[in-house]
Design an enzyme around this catalytic site. Structure first.
Site, PDB file in Angstrom:
ATOM      1  N   THR A  51       4.427  12.934   6.799  1.00  0.00           N
ATOM      2  CA  THR A  51       5.825  13.314   7.014  1.00  0.00           C
ATOM      3  C   THR A  51       6.010  13.794   8.444  1.00  0.00           C
ATOM      4  O   THR A  51       5.217  14.596   8.942  1.00  0.00           O
ATOM      5  CB  THR A  51       6.235  14.432   6.033  1.00  0.00           C
ATOM      6  OG1 THR A  51       6.083  13.964   4.696  1.00  0.00           O
ATOM      7  CG2 THR A  51       7.681  14.847   6.265  1.00  0.00           C
ATOM      8  N   THR A 104      -8.138  -9.094   5.243  1.00  0.00           N
ATOM      9  CA  THR A 104      -8.605  -9.829   4.070  1.00  0.00           C
ATOM     10  C   THR A 104     -10.126  -9.803   3.974  1.00  0.00           C
ATOM     11  O   THR A 104     -10.824 -10.078   4.961  1.00  0.00           O
ATOM     12  CB  THR A 104      -8.127 -11.289   4.132  1.00  0.00           C
ATOM     13  OG1 THR A 104      -6.701 -11.312   4.181  1.00  0.00           O
ATOM     14  CG2 THR A 104      -8.602 -12.077   2.918  1.00  0.00           C
ATOM     15  N   CYS A 128      -3.856  -4.165   7.406  1.00  0.00           N
ATOM     16  CA  CYS A 128      -4.140  -4.998   6.241  1.00  0.00           C
ATOM     17  C   CYS A 128      -5.040  -6.154   6.660  1.00  0.00           C
ATOM     18  O   CYS A 128      -4.640  -7.017   7.451  1.00  0.00           O
ATOM     19  CB  CYS A 128      -2.836  -5.525   5.646  1.00  0.00           C
ATOM     20  SG  CYS A 128      -3.071  -6.591   4.211  1.00  0.00           S
ATOM     21  N   PHE A 135       0.857  -1.173   0.000  1.00  0.00           N
ATOM     22  CA  PHE A 135       0.000   0.000   0.000  1.00  0.00           C
ATOM     23  C   PHE A 135       0.901   1.234   0.000  1.00  0.00           C
ATOM     24  O   PHE A 135       2.120   1.129   0.088  1.00  0.00           O
ATOM     25  CB  PHE A 135      -0.907  -0.013   1.240  1.00  0.00           C
ATOM     26  CG  PHE A 135      -1.695  -1.279   1.398  1.00  0.00           C
ATOM     27  CD1 PHE A 135      -2.955  -1.401   0.842  1.00  0.00           C
ATOM     28  CD2 PHE A 135      -1.168  -2.361   2.091  1.00  0.00           C
ATOM     29  CE1 PHE A 135      -3.680  -2.580   0.972  1.00  0.00           C
ATOM     30  CE2 PHE A 135      -1.877  -3.544   2.233  1.00  0.00           C
ATOM     31  CZ  PHE A 135      -3.144  -3.653   1.664  1.00  0.00           C
ATOM     32  N   ALA A 153      -7.976 -11.224  13.649  1.00  0.00           N
ATOM     33  CA  ALA A 153      -7.626 -12.327  14.548  1.00  0.00           C
ATOM     34  C   ALA A 153      -7.094 -11.785  15.871  1.00  0.00           C
ATOM     35  O   ALA A 153      -6.826 -10.592  16.027  1.00  0.00           O
ATOM     36  CB  ALA A 153      -6.581 -13.222  13.878  1.00  0.00           C
ATOM     37  N   SER A 184      -7.026  -7.682  -0.226  1.00  0.00           N
ATOM     38  CA  SER A 184      -6.543  -7.002   0.969  1.00  0.00           C
ATOM     39  C   SER A 184      -6.930  -5.525   0.923  1.00  0.00           C
ATOM     40  O   SER A 184      -6.723  -4.862  -0.090  1.00  0.00           O
ATOM     41  CB  SER A 184      -5.019  -7.126   1.082  1.00  0.00           C
ATOM     42  OG  SER A 184      -4.633  -8.475   1.265  1.00  0.00           O
ATOM     43  N   HIS A 196       1.133  -3.821   8.232  1.00  0.00           N
ATOM     44  CA  HIS A 196       1.458  -4.580   9.438  1.00  0.00           C
ATOM     45  C   HIS A 196       1.810  -3.582  10.544  1.00  0.00           C
ATOM     46  O   HIS A 196       2.858  -2.940  10.503  1.00  0.00           O
ATOM     47  CB  HIS A 196       2.622  -5.536   9.176  1.00  0.00           C
ATOM     48  CG  HIS A 196       2.312  -6.544   8.112  1.00  0.00           C
ATOM     49  ND1 HIS A 196       3.289  -7.154   7.357  1.00  0.00           N
ATOM     50  CD2 HIS A 196       1.130  -7.041   7.670  1.00  0.00           C
ATOM     51  CE1 HIS A 196       2.730  -7.994   6.502  1.00  0.00           C
ATOM     52  NE2 HIS A 196       1.417  -7.926   6.658  1.00  0.00           N
TER      53      HIS A 196
END
Length: 208
Positions: free
Chosen positions: A151, A50, A48, A3, A68, A41, A106
């Site tokens: 930034t 699914t 991220c 991404f 999860a 995704s 992540h």
């Protein structure tokens, strides 16, 4: 999946189902449900996740994702409530423009908003980063906060600030946040690679 931290829709959480193995989330979106593949995704506030189901109810498109237990442990998903607005981004396709910086979806941890300053429609936000994440944040470097590539303006110990222009505030959910709120943070992976390289070189020099 990859991404860029460029938010392409602000979704709305319309259903939450807590289970013993995680959390099912249904998100209303302006994305055309027909264009979303099962198994695709999508980042939801930078995470991220699914797609496990999709559909359309009336004029509203939606998709479902499952968070999860591991995801719940390191993100803010467990505290999301129905009605929450979510920054969304679909994964890059070959040929897409890399408008922000490389983002994996992540999450490294949660950062707390400790100061919020509004100047007209612009926002300057100061965050406190987790101790294990702070060393990877550098002035003028990139950081992904709730899925938005930003930034870094200033860094002092475990605190850092970012500035949001009116356009960013308008097309994301950043206007919803206040001091004391926590957001998902992902550091620039290049910073981690650089730190790992220095660690490896340091180990080799000691062996010499």
């Amino acid at each position: 999946m990859m991404f860029t931290g460029i938010v392409t829709d602000v979704g709305r959480l319309v259903k939450v189902e807590d289970r013993n193995d995680g959390r099912l989330l249904r998100v209303a979106t302006s994305y055309d449900a027909d264009s979303i593949d099962l198994g695709a995704s999508i980042t939801n506030d930078g995470i991220c996740l699914t797609v496990t189901a999709k559909g359309r109810q009336g004029d509203e498109n939606w998709f479902e994702v499952f968070a999860a237990l591991e995801t719940l442990a390191v993100t803010h998903v467990g505290k999301w409530r129905i009605g929450r607005r979510l920054n969304l981004e679909r994964s890059l396709k070959v040929g897409d423009e890399l408008g922000g910086h490389i983002v994996s979806g992540h999450i490294d941890g949660m950062a707390e908003i400790v100061e919020k300053q509004a100047t007209g429609e612009q926002l300057t936000l100061t965050f406190r980063a987790p101790a294990d994440v702070a060393p990877f944040i550098a002035k003028k470097g990139s950081v992904a906060l709730n899925g938005t590539s930003l930034t870094v303006n200033t860094v002092e110990a475990d605190r850092f600030s970012v500035h949001l222009i009116p356009y960013t505030v308008a097309v994301t959910s950043w206007g919803d946040y206040e001091v004391g709120d926590f957001v998902n943070i992902e550091v620039d992976p290049m910073a981690r690679y650089a730190a790992r390289l220095m660690e490896t070189l340091g180990g080799l020099n000691k062996q010499d």
